[in-house]
Each structure stands twice: as C-alpha cells, then as structure tokens.
Write a protein that holds these residues in place. Structure first.
Motif, PDB file in Angstrom:
ATOM      1  N   ILE A 121       0.837  -1.199   0.000  1.00  0.00           N
ATOM      2  CA  ILE A 121       0.000   0.000   0.000  1.00  0.00           C
ATOM      3  C   ILE A 121       0.872   1.248   0.000  1.00  0.00           C
ATOM      4  N   LEU A 122       1.861   1.281   0.879  1.00  0.00           N
ATOM      5  CA  LEU A 122       2.730   2.453   0.939  1.00  0.00           C
ATOM      6  C   LEU A 122       3.531   2.620  -0.343  1.00  0.00           C
ATOM      7  N   GLU A 123       3.968   1.513  -0.905  1.00  0.00           N
ATOM      8  CA  GLU A 123       4.704   1.588  -2.161  1.00  0.00           C
ATOM      9  C   GLU A 123       3.821   2.167  -3.262  1.00  0.00           C
ATOM     10  N   GLY A 124       2.572   1.717  -3.300  1.00  0.00           N
ATOM     11  CA  GLY A 124       1.653   2.234  -4.297  1.00  0.00           C
ATOM     12  C   GLY A 124       1.326   3.704  -4.107  1.00  0.00           C
ATOM     13  N   LEU A 125       1.051   4.106  -2.880  1.00  0.00           N
ATOM     14  CA  LEU A 125       0.725   5.509  -2.606  1.00  0.00           C
ATOM     15  C   LEU A 125       1.907   6.416  -2.934  1.00  0.00           C
ATOM     16  N   ASP A 129       2.640  10.127  -8.793  1.00  0.00           N
ATOM     17  CA  ASP A 129       3.101  11.498  -9.032  1.00  0.00           C
ATOM     18  C   ASP A 129       1.854  12.365  -9.193  1.00  0.00           C
ATOM     19  N   LEU A 130       1.484  13.046  -8.121  1.00  0.00           N
ATOM     20  CA  LEU A 130       0.218  13.787  -8.134  1.00  0.00           C
ATOM     21  C   LEU A 130       0.219  14.923  -9.140  1.00  0.00           C
ATOM     22  N   THR A 131       1.400  15.366  -9.565  1.00  0.00           N
ATOM     23  CA  THR A 131       1.445  16.430 -10.577  1.00  0.00           C
ATOM     24  C   THR A 131       1.053  15.892 -11.954  1.00  0.00           C
ATOM     25  N   GLU A 132       1.095  14.563 -12.103  1.00  0.00           N
ATOM     26  CA  GLU A 132       0.758  13.951 -13.391  1.00  0.00           C
ATOM     27  C   GLU A 132      -0.656  13.378 -13.415  1.00  0.00           C
TER      28      GLU A 132
END
Length: 252
Positions: A121-125, A129-132
């Motif tokens: 889960i942490l790896e996925g979160l 890249d929230l800018t993308e």
C-alpha cells in the motif's frame, strides 16, 4: 493538537476513531444509524483527514490529542470506540485515562504487537506522481499496479483531495511512511482498564485470533469478544447492520 471532528446526534457522547489511512467519514453511515441515541464525535486523527499534520506521530501523542478534544468539548466521560489504529489509540487512552471512558469498544484489533504489513500500500501511494494525475481514474489505474483489491483502492482514494494546484493527499504520507512501525506497537505492560469493554472482530479477519484472548483479558478484564459473521477487517463497511446492533446492545 486540535483535531477536526464532526458532531451529530443527541444523547450520551460516543467518540469514534478511524483506522490507518482513513478519516472520520469512514464511520458516517454508521453514525447516521446511531445519531438518535448518542451525541457522536467522528474524529480525524492527526495526519489524517482534515486534522493538522505533524512530524510527531505515535500513540502517546494521539492519546493526548483525544484528551485535548474531550477537554475542549467539556466531556468528563464518554463512550469510546476505535477501529484498527483507532482501536489502539482508544485502548491506550483507556489505560491512561480510565476515569474518562464509560465503556470501550475496540473494532478488529488486539493489544499485541503487529508486524508491518502495509508495504504494498505504501509503495503504491508513494509511487503516485500527483502532478501527473488528471483524474481519480488515473490514480486508481496506477494504484492497481500495487494493490489489486478494488475495495482497498477505493478506500485509500478517499484520502485523495484537491486544492487549487490539483490533487493532494489528506494523509501525511511521508510521516506515515517513515513511522509505519508505530502503528503496530503493543500496549505497554503495567496497567489495565476495568471498565466494560467490547472487542468486535471480523470472522474473516486475522487481526483478532483466539490466541489474543489471554492478552485481552490481561489488559481489559471486564471484556466481551464478539466475532461478526462474514466480515473482514473493515467490518463496519462489510456488515454495518450487525456492527450497529452490537454497539446499541453494548451501550444501552
């Protein structure tokens, strides 16, 4: 720290604490079934939801956050309920401030130590890249590479908010990632809470097992343990009617 919370209903106060990666909103549907019987406080714990973020994150400070909330609201005593991480906060609070807890409900967590098991889960979160990210579907598609369960992804994406610059996490992801070991910490030895305590466990969950019962008896000698049929760790989402029924029965 002054926590964000939602308050609704009327009657004796019942404080509900969410689990890791969650928020007060996770318990809103349950609270609608209880609002005629209780004044509900649905709390965002620190580094979650709309509560402040901090580099300090462990059960000691989360207990003091809850104490501050009760003092600010003038609550000398309340019913207290917590799920998973929130259940650990609630248990620690009851051990430190037993005079402030009328009855305690712990949902699908035991007093023992839990090894870190949120790596994927942490790896996925952290991979996002929230800018993308242009949409929630984009975020879901990326998370699916790490988290195959759609229900888990939908739960996690409830913590994805928006501001003027785009998508943002409402959880303090860097601090949670760095301090994830804190979530599984066992209760400290030496104290017990003798008030009425109900442990609710999902029958399909591995979080509370028969081997945990001795530990539960040690810390909470006045306890009941109820297993909710056909429910996993998110028992309140999977079997809400059964959870509401148990809450009402125990707190009546």
């Amino acid at each position: 720290m002054q926590l964000n919370f939602k308050k609704l209903g009327s009657g004796k106060p019942l404080i509900i604490l969410h689990g890791l990666f969650g928020s007060a909103d996770n318990w809103f549907s349950i609270s609608k079934e209880l609002k005629d019987n209780f004044t509900l406080y649905l709390v965002d714990q620190r580094n979650h939801g709309d509560s402040p973020q901090s580099d300090e994150w462990n059960y000691d400070v989360m207990v003091e956050d809850l104490k501050e909330l009760m003092d600010h609201e003038g609550l000398k005593k309340a019913f207290l309920m917590g799920h998973s991480m929130g259940g650990k906060t609630a248990m620690n609070f009851a051990l430190k401030y037993p005079e402030k807890v009328e009855k305690l409900i712990v949902a699908d967590i035991a007093p023992r130590y839990y090894a870190v098991h949120h790596q994927s889960i942490l790896e996925g979160l952290n991979s996002l890249d929230l800018t993308e990210i242009q949409s929630r579907k984009d975020a879901d598609d990326e998370l699916a590479k790490y988290i195959p369960e759609i229900g888990v992804r939908q739960f996690l994406l409830k913590s994805l908010g928006r501001d003027s610059d785009g998508f943002v996490w409402k959880i303090n992801l860097p601090v949670i990632t760095e301090n994830i070991n804190e979530v599984g910490t066992a209760l400290p030895d030496g104290k017990s809470f003798t008030g009425p305590t109900l442990f609710l466990a999902g029958s399909n969950s591995s979080y509370v097992q028969q081997s945990d019962l001795d530990d539960i008896d040690k810390f909470f000698p006045n306890n009941e343990v109820e297993f909710i049929a056909d429910a996993g760790h998110w028992l309140h989402a999977e079997q809400p009617d059964a959870v509401v029924e148990e809450i009402r029965r125990f707190l009546k």
